[in-house]
Scaffold this motif. Structure first.
Motif, PDB file in Angstrom:
ATOM      1  N   GLY A 156       0.820  -1.211   0.000  1.00 19.92           N
ATOM      2  CA  GLY A 156       0.000   0.000   0.000  1.00 19.92           C
ATOM      3  C   GLY A 156       0.850   1.256   0.000  1.00 19.92           C
ATOM      4  O   GLY A 156       0.547   2.235  -0.692  1.00 19.92           O
ATOM      5  N   ASN A 157       1.946   1.220   0.750  1.00 20.07           N
ATOM      6  CA  ASN A 157       2.857   2.374   0.770  1.00 20.07           C
ATOM      7  C   ASN A 157       3.503   2.585  -0.594  1.00 20.07           C
ATOM      8  O   ASN A 157       3.596   3.711  -1.082  1.00 20.07           O
ATOM      9  N   LEU A 158       3.966   1.500  -1.215  1.00 17.19           N
ATOM     10  CA  LEU A 158       4.615   1.648  -2.513  1.00 17.19           C
ATOM     11  C   LEU A 158       3.616   2.159  -3.554  1.00 17.19           C
ATOM     12  O   LEU A 158       3.939   3.047  -4.346  1.00 17.19           O
ATOM     13  N   ARG A 180       1.711   6.675  -6.915  1.00 12.71           N
ATOM     14  CA  ARG A 180       0.618   7.596  -7.281  1.00 12.71           C
ATOM     15  C   ARG A 180       1.021   9.049  -7.025  1.00 12.71           C
ATOM     16  O   ARG A 180       0.795   9.934  -7.864  1.00 12.71           O
ATOM     17  N   THR A 181       1.646   9.303  -5.882  1.00 13.16           N
ATOM     18  CA  THR A 181       2.067  10.661  -5.534  1.00 13.16           C
ATOM     19  C   THR A 181       3.210  11.120  -6.428  1.00 13.16           C
ATOM     20  O   THR A 181       3.243  12.273  -6.879  1.00 13.16           O
ATOM     21  N   ALA A 182       4.150  10.228  -6.696  1.00 13.50           N
ATOM     22  CA  ALA A 182       5.278  10.573  -7.563  1.00 13.50           C
ATOM     23  C   ALA A 182       4.798  10.936  -8.962  1.00 13.50           C
ATOM     24  O   ALA A 182       5.274  11.896  -9.574  1.00 13.50           O
ATOM     25  N   ALA A 183       3.850  10.179  -9.482  1.00 11.20           N
ATOM     26  CA  ALA A 183       3.309  10.481 -10.809  1.00 11.20           C
ATOM     27  C   ALA A 183       2.587  11.827 -10.800  1.00 11.20           C
ATOM     28  O   ALA A 183       2.707  12.613 -11.750  1.00 11.20           O
ATOM     29  N   ALA A 184       1.866  12.111  -9.717  1.00 10.54           N
ATOM     30  CA  ALA A 184       1.112  13.367  -9.622  1.00 10.54           C
ATOM     31  C   ALA A 184       2.019  14.586  -9.582  1.00 10.54           C
ATOM     32  O   ALA A 184       1.628  15.679 -10.018  1.00 10.54           O
ATOM     33  N   ARG A 217      -3.143  -1.710  -7.357  1.00 16.26           N
ATOM     34  CA  ARG A 217      -4.404  -1.095  -6.942  1.00 16.26           C
ATOM     35  C   ARG A 217      -4.158   0.201  -6.172  1.00 16.26           C
ATOM     36  O   ARG A 217      -4.841   1.202  -6.394  1.00 16.26           O
ATOM     37  N   ALA A 218      -3.172   0.184  -5.278  1.00 16.39           N
ATOM     38  CA  ALA A 218      -2.896   1.383  -4.475  1.00 16.39           C
ATOM     39  C   ALA A 218      -2.352   2.522  -5.328  1.00 16.39           C
ATOM     40  O   ALA A 218      -2.489   3.690  -4.965  1.00 16.39           O
ATOM     41  N   SER A 219      -1.746   2.186  -6.461  1.00 10.66           N
ATOM     42  CA  SER A 219      -1.227   3.238  -7.344  1.00 10.66           C
ATOM     43  C   SER A 219      -2.326   3.890  -8.174  1.00 10.66           C
ATOM     44  O   SER A 219      -2.062   4.876  -8.879  1.00 10.66           O
ATOM     45  N   ALA A 220      -3.533   3.365  -8.104  1.00  9.30           N
ATOM     46  CA  ALA A 220      -4.680   3.874  -8.873  1.00  9.30           C
ATOM     47  C   ALA A 220      -4.368   3.961 -10.365  1.00  9.30           C
ATOM     48  O   ALA A 220      -4.788   4.886 -11.059  1.00  9.30           O
ATOM     49  N   GLY A 221      -3.582   2.989 -10.847  1.00 13.66           N
ATOM     50  CA  GLY A 221      -3.279   2.931 -12.268  1.00 13.66           C
ATOM     51  C   GLY A 221      -2.050   3.706 -12.695  1.00 13.66           C
ATOM     52  O   GLY A 221      -1.603   3.581 -13.838  1.00 13.66           O
ATOM     53  N   ILE A 241       7.898  16.159   0.612  1.00 11.12           N
ATOM     54  CA  ILE A 241       9.114  16.521  -0.127  1.00 11.12           C
ATOM     55  C   ILE A 241       8.814  16.710  -1.611  1.00 11.12           C
ATOM     56  O   ILE A 241       9.273  17.674  -2.242  1.00 11.12           O
ATOM     57  N   LEU A 242       8.038  15.819  -2.182  1.00  6.93           N
ATOM     58  CA  LEU A 242       7.737  15.905  -3.606  1.00  6.93           C
ATOM     59  C   LEU A 242       6.951  17.166  -3.942  1.00  6.93           C
ATOM     60  O   LEU A 242       7.202  17.798  -4.983  1.00  6.93           O
ATOM     61  N   TYR A 243       6.031  17.538  -3.080  1.00  5.85           N
ATOM     62  CA  TYR A 243       5.259  18.749  -3.369  1.00  5.85           C
ATOM     63  C   TYR A 243       6.059  20.018  -3.112  1.00  5.85           C
ATOM     64  O   TYR A 243       5.835  21.038  -3.763  1.00  5.85           O
TER      65      TYR A 243
END
Length: 265
Positions: free
Chosen positions: A123-125, A130-134, A156-160, A250-252
């Protein structure tokens, strides 16, 4: 229509529930309509698609797309679909696809890349992907002792977004980090007692952010490679943040800096 749980295809797909078998077959499962839509959206090739009559009737356009992308499409009953799926209530479709070796951008890259050491929770990965892609992150390096990036729970946790962000497994993460560093990439790590806060770093240059295991954090061996160590301020009594939340901050911040081209104070 496939109705037998003893069918060879059913047995093969059930084996893909295990990480060892995914590695052996170099295949993985793609479960659910949303993930299938995301795969089709990036033209990811499919090997097998199993679907129920109800799903076919509900999604005729998507059914047409998958039949064009997969050499084998099988109509199955509910019992077979539940047998091949890892979810308790599958929504009518499960596919099989080949694993691809993702290519993280050449060193030195522009922007930011993540390096994850011994990450264990799928779930963390998935959330990290998902956050990295965003945030426009270039990609992720994952140590070899981490969770399988092709796990159904990760997808599933990456929402695609798994299909849109390169996630490469590193056989020797420390060596890869040092190689990037030697070619002009700044390396940032997080630790509770660091002198700098995470927003005091200039992310407007090629950057590699190191994040560690959910319980133990980064190993001292990898921590020592960092050019800068940063902390995320926490209230007294709070020991740490979830690794995916820490990464998001950090990413944001990196996205804020690069979007506004604002110098670090």
């Amino acid at each position: 229509m496939l109705t037998s749980l003893q069918n060879p295809l059913v047995k093969q797909m059930r084996k893909l529930h295990a990480a060892k078998e995914r590695d052996l077959q170099q295949m993985f499962l793609l479960e659910g309509t949303h993930l299938l839509e995301e795969a089709c959206g990036v033209d990811y090739p499919l090997e097998v698609v199993c679907f129920t009559p109800e799903w076919q009737a509900r999604y005729p356009k998507l059914w047409e797309q998958v039949t064009q992308r997969s050499p084998r499409c099988e109509l199955v009953n509910e019992a077979v679909l539940k047998a091949v799926a890892t979810t308790v209530q599958p929504d009518g479709v499960v596919a099989v696809a080949k694993r691809r070796e993702p290519v993280v951008p050449s060193i030195p890259w522009s922007g930011l890349t993540l390096a994850l050491e011994t990450l264990q929770d799928p779930g963390n990965l998935g959330t990290l992907i998902r956050t990295a892609a965003a945030t426009g992150t270039q990609g992720i390096w994952l140590s070899a002792d981490s969770v399988d990036p092709a796990s159904p729970k990760v997808l599933r946790a990456s929402a695609g977004q798994w299909f849109r962000l390169p996630v490469a497994v590193s056989a020797d993460l420390k060596s890869d980090v040092i190689r990037a560093q030697q070619q002009g990439v700044q390396v940032i790590s997080t630790t509770a007692d660091a002198p700098l806060t995470y927003w005091e770093i200039d992310y407007q240059q090629p950057t590699l952010v190191l994040l560690g295991n959910e319980g133990a954090g980064l190993s001292s061996d990898l921590l020592s490679t960092a050019d800068y160590q940063v902390r995320i301020p926490l209230q007294s009594g709070v020991e740490s943040l979830n690794v995916a939340i820490a990464a998001a901050l950090i990413l944001y911040e990196a996205l804020r800096q690069t979007s506004h081209s604002s110098p670090v104070a």
